[in-house]
Design a protein around this motif. Sequence first.
Motif, PDB file in Angstrom:
ATOM      1  N   ARG A   1       0.839  -1.193   0.000  1.00  0.00           N
ATOM      2  CA  ARG A   1       0.000   0.000   0.000  1.00  0.00           C
ATOM      3  C   ARG A   1       0.880   1.252   0.000  1.00  0.00           C
ATOM      4  O   ARG A   1       0.612   2.215  -0.721  1.00  0.00           O
ATOM      5  CB  ARG A   1      -0.905  -0.016   1.227  1.00  0.00           C
ATOM      6  N   ALA A   2       1.927   1.233   0.799  1.00  0.00           N
ATOM      7  CA  ALA A   2       2.825   2.391   0.914  1.00  0.00           C
ATOM      8  C   ALA A   2       3.499   2.696  -0.426  1.00  0.00           C
ATOM      9  O   ALA A   2       3.596   3.862  -0.825  1.00  0.00           O
ATOM     10  CB  ALA A   2       3.877   2.154   1.997  1.00  0.00           C
ATOM     11  N   MET A   3       3.929   1.655  -1.131  1.00  0.00           N
ATOM     12  CA  MET A   3       4.586   1.878  -2.422  1.00  0.00           C
ATOM     13  C   MET A   3       3.598   2.421  -3.448  1.00  0.00           C
ATOM     14  O   MET A   3       3.914   3.342  -4.203  1.00  0.00           O
ATOM     15  CB  MET A   3       5.223   0.585  -2.941  1.00  0.00           C
ATOM     16  N   ILE A   4       2.385   1.867  -3.483  1.00  0.00           N
ATOM     17  CA  ILE A   4       1.374   2.370  -4.428  1.00  0.00           C
ATOM     18  C   ILE A   4       1.093   3.839  -4.143  1.00  0.00           C
ATOM     19  O   ILE A   4       1.034   4.658  -5.063  1.00  0.00           O
ATOM     20  CB  ILE A   4       0.074   1.542  -4.346  1.00  0.00           C
ATOM     21  N   SER A   5       0.964   4.190  -2.886  1.00  0.00           N
ATOM     22  CA  SER A   5       0.704   5.577  -2.498  1.00  0.00           C
ATOM     23  C   SER A   5       1.843   6.490  -2.954  1.00  0.00           C
ATOM     24  O   SER A   5       1.610   7.572  -3.498  1.00  0.00           O
ATOM     25  CB  SER A   5       0.514   5.667  -0.985  1.00  0.00           C
ATOM     26  N   ARG A   6       3.085   6.050  -2.753  1.00  0.00           N
ATOM     27  CA  ARG A   6       4.248   6.852  -3.177  1.00  0.00           C
ATOM     28  C   ARG A   6       4.272   7.024  -4.695  1.00  0.00           C
ATOM     29  O   ARG A   6       4.578   8.109  -5.189  1.00  0.00           O
ATOM     30  CB  ARG A   6       5.543   6.200  -2.691  1.00  0.00           C
ATOM     31  N   VAL A   7       3.953   5.973  -5.428  1.00  0.00           N
ATOM     32  CA  VAL A   7       3.931   6.043  -6.887  1.00  0.00           C
ATOM     33  C   VAL A   7       2.846   7.015  -7.337  1.00  0.00           C
ATOM     34  O   VAL A   7       3.080   7.879  -8.183  1.00  0.00           O
ATOM     35  CB  VAL A   7       3.718   4.643  -7.513  1.00  0.00           C
ATOM     36  N   GLU A   8       1.656   6.893  -6.752  1.00  0.00           N
ATOM     37  CA  GLU A   8       0.541   7.764  -7.142  1.00  0.00           C
ATOM     38  C   GLU A   8       0.852   9.240  -6.864  1.00  0.00           C
ATOM     39  O   GLU A   8       0.412  10.111  -7.603  1.00  0.00           O
ATOM     40  CB  GLU A   8      -0.744   7.361  -6.414  1.00  0.00           C
ATOM     41  N   ARG A   9       1.582   9.516  -5.802  1.00  0.00           N
ATOM     42  CA  ARG A   9       1.929  10.902  -5.459  1.00  0.00           C
ATOM     43  C   ARG A   9       3.146  11.396  -6.245  1.00  0.00           C
ATOM     44  O   ARG A   9       3.548  12.547  -6.086  1.00  0.00           O
ATOM     45  CB  ARG A   9       2.198  11.027  -3.958  1.00  0.00           C
ATOM     46  N   GLY A  10       3.738  10.538  -7.064  1.00  0.00           N
ATOM     47  CA  GLY A  10       4.900  10.927  -7.847  1.00  0.00           C
ATOM     48  C   GLY A  10       6.178  10.972  -7.035  1.00  0.00           C
ATOM     49  O   GLY A  10       7.165  11.573  -7.448  1.00  0.00           O
ATOM     50  N   GLU A  11       6.193  10.309  -5.880  1.00  0.00           N
ATOM     51  CA  GLU A  11       7.374  10.289  -5.014  1.00  0.00           C
ATOM     52  C   GLU A  11       8.293   9.116  -5.305  1.00  0.00           C
ATOM     53  O   GLU A  11       9.416   9.066  -4.823  1.00  0.00           O
ATOM     54  CB  GLU A  11       6.943  10.238  -3.541  1.00  0.00           C
ATOM     55  N   ALA A  12       7.811   8.147  -6.080  1.00  0.00           N
ATOM     56  CA  ALA A  12       8.616   6.978  -6.447  1.00  0.00           C
ATOM     57  C   ALA A  12       8.260   6.596  -7.876  1.00  0.00           C
ATOM     58  O   ALA A  12       7.099   6.646  -8.269  1.00  0.00           O
ATOM     59  CB  ALA A  12       8.331   5.806  -5.504  1.00  0.00           C
ATOM     60  N   SER A  13       9.261   6.220  -8.633  1.00  0.00           N
ATOM     61  CA  SER A  13       9.039   5.756  -9.996  1.00  0.00           C
ATOM     62  C   SER A  13       8.991   4.229  -9.959  1.00  0.00           C
ATOM     63  O   SER A  13       9.938   3.591  -9.504  1.00  0.00           O
ATOM     64  CB  SER A  13      10.177   6.233 -10.896  1.00  0.00           C
ATOM     65  N   PRO A  14       7.895   3.631 -10.420  1.00  0.00           N
ATOM     66  CA  PRO A  14       7.796   2.177 -10.354  1.00  0.00           C
ATOM     67  C   PRO A  14       8.733   1.498 -11.342  1.00  0.00           C
ATOM     68  O   PRO A  14       8.989   2.019 -12.421  1.00  0.00           O
ATOM     69  CB  PRO A  14       6.335   1.909 -10.721  1.00  0.00           C
ATOM     70  N   THR A  15       9.231   0.341 -10.954  1.00  0.00           N
ATOM     71  CA  THR A  15      10.021  -0.460 -11.884  1.00  0.00           C
ATOM     72  C   THR A  15       9.071  -1.063 -12.911  1.00  0.00           C
ATOM     73  O   THR A  15       7.847  -1.081 -12.721  1.00  0.00           O
ATOM     74  CB  THR A  15      10.750  -1.606 -11.150  1.00  0.00           C
ATOM     75  N   ALA A  16       9.628  -1.586 -13.985  1.00  0.00           N
ATOM     76  CA  ALA A  16       8.803  -2.216 -15.017  1.00  0.00           C
ATOM     77  C   ALA A  16       8.037  -3.401 -14.442  1.00  0.00           C
ATOM     78  O   ALA A  16       6.851  -3.584 -14.730  1.00  0.00           O
ATOM     79  CB  ALA A  16       9.671  -2.654 -16.189  1.00  0.00           C
ATOM     80  N   ALA A  17       8.689  -4.208 -13.603  1.00  0.00           N
ATOM     81  CA  ALA A  17       8.030  -5.378 -13.016  1.00  0.00           C
ATOM     82  C   ALA A  17       6.906  -4.954 -12.080  1.00  0.00           C
ATOM     83  O   ALA A  17       5.815  -5.529 -12.095  1.00  0.00           O
ATOM     84  CB  ALA A  17       9.048  -6.242 -12.282  1.00  0.00           C
ATOM     85  N   LEU A  18       7.142  -3.931 -11.262  1.00  0.00           N
ATOM     86  CA  LEU A  18       6.118  -3.447 -10.340  1.00  0.00           C
ATOM     87  C   LEU A  18       4.941  -2.863 -11.121  1.00  0.00           C
ATOM     88  O   LEU A  18       3.777  -3.135 -10.819  1.00  0.00           O
ATOM     89  CB  LEU A  18       6.706  -2.397  -9.396  1.00  0.00           C
ATOM     90  N   LEU A  19       5.240  -2.095 -12.147  1.00  0.00           N
ATOM     91  CA  LEU A  19       4.185  -1.498 -12.961  1.00  0.00           C
ATOM     92  C   LEU A  19       3.374  -2.581 -13.671  1.00  0.00           C
ATOM     93  O   LEU A  19       2.148  -2.479 -13.780  1.00  0.00           O
ATOM     94  CB  LEU A  19       4.792  -0.523 -13.966  1.00  0.00           C
ATOM     95  N   ALA A  20       4.025  -3.646 -14.127  1.00  0.00           N
ATOM     96  CA  ALA A  20       3.312  -4.756 -14.770  1.00  0.00           C
ATOM     97  C   ALA A  20       2.355  -5.410 -13.779  1.00  0.00           C
ATOM     98  O   ALA A  20       1.230  -5.771 -14.142  1.00  0.00           O
ATOM     99  CB  ALA A  20       4.303  -5.776 -15.315  1.00  0.00           C
ATOM    100  N   ARG A  21       2.775  -5.565 -12.516  1.00  0.00           N
ATOM    101  CA  ARG A  21       1.890  -6.152 -11.490  1.00  0.00           C
ATOM    102  C   ARG A  21       0.700  -5.248 -11.214  1.00  0.00           C
ATOM    103  O   ARG A  21      -0.434  -5.719 -11.088  1.00  0.00           O
ATOM    104  CB  ARG A  21       2.679  -6.422 -10.211  1.00  0.00           C
ATOM    105  N   LEU A  22       0.918  -3.932 -11.142  1.00  0.00           N
ATOM    106  CA  LEU A  22      -0.191  -3.000 -10.922  1.00  0.00           C
ATOM    107  C   LEU A  22      -1.150  -3.014 -12.109  1.00  0.00           C
ATOM    108  O   LEU A  22      -2.372  -3.048 -11.926  1.00  0.00           O
ATOM    109  CB  LEU A  22       0.337  -1.581 -10.678  1.00  0.00           C
ATOM    110  N   CYS A  23      -0.597  -2.983 -13.314  1.00  0.00           N
ATOM    111  CA  CYS A  23      -1.441  -2.987 -14.514  1.00  0.00           C
ATOM    112  C   CYS A  23      -2.288  -4.257 -14.575  1.00  0.00           C
ATOM    113  O   CYS A  23      -3.483  -4.199 -14.881  1.00  0.00           O
ATOM    114  CB  CYS A  23      -0.587  -2.849 -15.775  1.00  0.00           C
ATOM    115  N   SER A  24      -1.672  -5.393 -14.303  1.00  0.00           N
ATOM    116  CA  SER A  24      -2.408  -6.652 -14.337  1.00  0.00           C
ATOM    117  C   SER A  24      -3.552  -6.628 -13.317  1.00  0.00           C
ATOM    118  O   SER A  24      -4.675  -7.029 -13.626  1.00  0.00           O
ATOM    119  CB  SER A  24      -1.459  -7.817 -14.059  1.00  0.00           C
TER     120      SER A  24
END
Length: 192
Positions: free
Chosen positions: A38-61
């Motif tokens: 949850r913390a990582m998703i929140s950071r990504v959504e706020r633009g505080e962290a850039s997701p890796t390709a693997a992490l982004l693939a998991r979110l997209c799926s």
Amino acid sequence: MENVDLHFEKAVGERIRRLRSDQKLTLDQLAELSGVSRAMISRVERGEASPTAALLARLCSALGTSLSVFFASEGEVTSPLARRGDQPVWRDPESGYLRRVVSPGGTGSRVDVVEVEFPAAAEVRFPGQQASHNQMQHVWLFEGEMELVVGETAHRLLPGDCLFMNVGDVHGFRNPTDKPARYAVIIDLGQR
């Protein structure tokens, strides 16, 4: 290649937040579906962290979309011509691979064209991408060498080689050399 478009990077987080909101998912629900904290998703959504390709693939799926559809431009067509300087660029913070969306956005085309510069000795592994099984792609290598794991098979590509595959069956990309690789990905996005 030019510097990564920081505005595009910030748009990644906004797009994830919008997709989550459109599906009426809480951060906790998306975390459970994706296996991303949850913390990582929140950071990504706020633009505080850039997701890796693997992490982004998991979110997209988990959100029922694929990486290609996620990165496809939305909105009205401003021009059928996408000038190189205006093409969105994203860099995977883990592997360093650079992904440039070459196709003009908003055309409604089922085909997406992407240019990738893959660093020497870099590797990206993907979990199963269920949302991508209705999409097919070609990977056409221009420079360097690449190894792709598709299903249970590892393919080694040399300059000029082109590999056709189901996007959902791709499990990994690896550059086994000490030189960067450059290739095009031509994706049939299927029904949108």
